[in-house]
Motif scaffolding. Structure first.
Motif, PDB file in Angstrom:
ATOM      1  N   UNK A   1     -51.102  21.707  37.938  1.00  0.00           N
ATOM      2  CA  UNK A   1     -51.011  23.047  38.575  1.00  0.00           C
ATOM      3  C   UNK A   1     -49.807  23.918  38.127  1.00  0.00           C
ATOM      4  N   UNK A   2     -50.073  25.322  37.902  1.00  0.00           N
ATOM      5  CA  UNK A   2     -48.874  26.121  37.712  1.00  0.00           C
ATOM      6  C   UNK A   2     -48.555  26.615  39.290  1.00  0.00           C
ATOM      7  N   UNK A   3     -47.263  26.943  39.221  1.00  0.00           N
ATOM      8  CA  UNK A   3     -46.901  27.441  40.526  1.00  0.00           C
ATOM      9  C   UNK A   3     -46.010  28.919  40.241  1.00  0.00           C
ATOM     10  N   UNK A   4     -46.481  29.740  41.360  1.00  0.00           N
ATOM     11  CA  UNK A   4     -45.992  31.098  41.613  1.00  0.00           C
ATOM     12  C   UNK A   4     -44.868  30.985  42.574  1.00  0.00           C
ATOM     13  N   UNK A   5     -43.763  31.339  42.195  1.00  0.00           N
ATOM     14  CA  UNK A   5     -42.541  31.225  43.290  1.00  0.00           C
ATOM     15  C   UNK A   5     -42.721  32.576  44.037  1.00  0.00           C
ATOM     16  N   UNK A   6     -43.009  32.117  45.293  1.00  0.00           N
ATOM     17  CA  UNK A   6     -42.980  33.106  46.493  1.00  0.00           C
ATOM     18  C   UNK A   6     -41.705  33.526  47.180  1.00  0.00           C
TER      19      UNK A   6
ATOM     20  N   UNK B   1     -43.833  29.291  36.795  1.00  0.00           N
ATOM     21  CA  UNK B   1     -43.531  28.027  36.166  1.00  0.00           C
ATOM     22  C   UNK B   1     -44.624  26.962  36.060  1.00  0.00           C
ATOM     23  N   UNK B   2     -44.285  26.053  35.154  1.00  0.00           N
ATOM     24  CA  UNK B   2     -45.251  25.021  34.799  1.00  0.00           C
ATOM     25  C   UNK B   2     -45.986  24.988  33.541  1.00  0.00           C
ATOM     26  N   UNK B   3     -45.976  26.155  32.893  1.00  0.00           N
ATOM     27  CA  UNK B   3     -46.731  26.340  31.507  1.00  0.00           C
ATOM     28  C   UNK B   3     -46.348  25.466  30.739  1.00  0.00           C
ATOM     29  N   UNK B   4     -45.263  24.866  30.610  1.00  0.00           N
ATOM     30  CA  UNK B   4     -44.866  23.906  29.594  1.00  0.00           C
ATOM     31  C   UNK B   4     -45.854  22.656  29.874  1.00  0.00           C
TER      32      UNK B   4
END
Lengths: 244, 244
Positions: A61-66, A93-96
């Motif tokens: 997963x990717x993560x969008x910071x809320x 974040x997490x695209x790496x």
DNA sequence: CGCCAACTTGATGGCTGTCAAGTCAGGTGG
DNA sequence: CCACCTGACTTGACAGCCATCAAGTTGGCG
């Protein structure tokens, strides 16, 4: 009024999120944003000091910071490490992890945080359906690449004070975009973490802060920073030094 | 035998390109690769010293390097610049342009080169149709981000000789992947360009080359490099110096 | 109240930048 | 074919920026 809207659904809807001007939905039309709602099933809380993911973890997963603040860092076997970025609300974040199906850096919360979990396979699936989402996601990755090139420029060609000035101006600008004061903020990271990001030792960071204060550009009280002369900071960043 | 296959078509077919193991088609099945053929309409030649694109140019296409060698660089208003990468056959450049619809760096040929022009809108269109292509393109972008983080680590935490060792080992590995000698090659870039990439001055690069030669790790004859002790270079890169 | 992590500040040293002079290789023209 | 010229490279001497080491201060928290 009595429609069967579950709490969980409300909680995870992009279309009602107050970050939609910063996050994945940027620039999407109302109905397009609504199509994103099915992208985010869950949210996660990450306490200060905890990792959202670590190098080697399976990527899913990717993560969008809320809410909150993160740092990402990479490390070598021999113990060296480098902070590669500080991420705040609305950033992804997490695209790496896409390239190897495993994460290639650590993401650590610098304060109690909350993220939206975006299953990557779902994102790819929706991207194939919605051109606008696809293009927007590509932009996010392209922006990260351009940002990284800027950091390389900073690390490769600027002196200590120029780096710190650039760092403060960047933070200031990002706080502004989020509706916070551009001149008065609390640093969420330590001097050592700033130093790692800027390729400097913590003592050098501390000295540069003091210098800026002596020169009347900012005032520093531990993690509390107040910028009193933005133009002055920009001048510090711009000066090439001796070479003409 | 007498099928109406035009020269132009032959010239631009991914499915018959000898770089298909390195370029966009990596990992795609035969019929999937054939679907890429319509992606590449044209090729372009770029002479040594010429730019493929410059900062500010309109963004319309990505470029897959077919023959040759490029550098990309970013610059500030005040004249500073930084080489952000060296790209060789099979690698994709231009991704920096997606985010703003304008290129955010210069791409300069370091030798006479040839690229395949990939219209970006076409790539997005095909990506929506072919899951494998979509995923592969995302991987390319993710890989670039991970690579950039590695460069940040290098710039932020390594000393001059460690940086140069890492650089040589990286080149060596990429030449190997292309079927060239891993230990004997010609540098396409100048000491100054290497220095810019590594955040060093050209004199420092030159001194480090000489040091490696004195230590019996490599032999240097201007741009001709022969690595005689790969393990030794790796040791140079790994040594943290004093900190324990 | 005391502890500890984070931070500040000073003294010193080393890596790498800067300046300068000289060498090398390749290309051009006589 | 040789002399010359130019850009790229090498090497030396010196200096400055920042790392290192060390000591002290601050602020948060149990």
């Amino acid at each position: 009024m009595n429609a069967p809207v579950t709490l969980a659904h409300i909680k995870t809807a992009c279309s009602t999120c107050n970050l939609r001007e910063l996050c994945l939905p940027v620039g999407l039309k109302r109905d397009e944003v609504e199509s994103l709602d099915e992208l985010v099933y869950t949210r996660m809380k990450v306490k200060r000091g905890e990792s959202l993911f670590r190098t080697g973890d399976d990527f899913a997963s990717l993560y969008a910071i809320r809410v909150g603040f993160f740092k990402t860092r990479v490390a070598t076997e021999d113990g060296r490490d480098q902070v590669t970025g500080f991420q705040m609300a609305g950033e992804l974040i997490g695209i790496d992890g896409i390239v190897t199906d495993h994460h290639n850096c650590d993401a650590v919360a610098l304060e109690d945080s909350e993220v939206c979990v975006i299953p990557y396979s779902k994102l790819e699936e929706l991207s194939r359906k919605f051109e606008v989402l696809q293009h927007h996601f590509h932009k996010v990755m392209s922006r990260e690449i351009v940002r990284d090139h800027g950091v390389m420029l900073l690390l490769g060609s600027m002196r200590a004070e120029e780096r710190l000035a650039a760092f403060l101006l960047n933070l200031s600008q990002r706080f502004t975009a989020r509706g916070y004061s551009s001149s008065d903020f609390i640093l969420r990271m330590t001097r050592e973490e700033i130093g790692s990001y800027l390729g400097l030792k913590l003592e050098t960071v501390s000295r540069a802060f003091s210098k800026f204060q002596d020169d009347g550009l900012i005032s520093v009280q531990q993690k509390h920073i107040r910028i009193s002369d933005i133009a002055g900071l920009k001048k510090v960043m711009g000066q090439t030094g001796s070479t003409c």
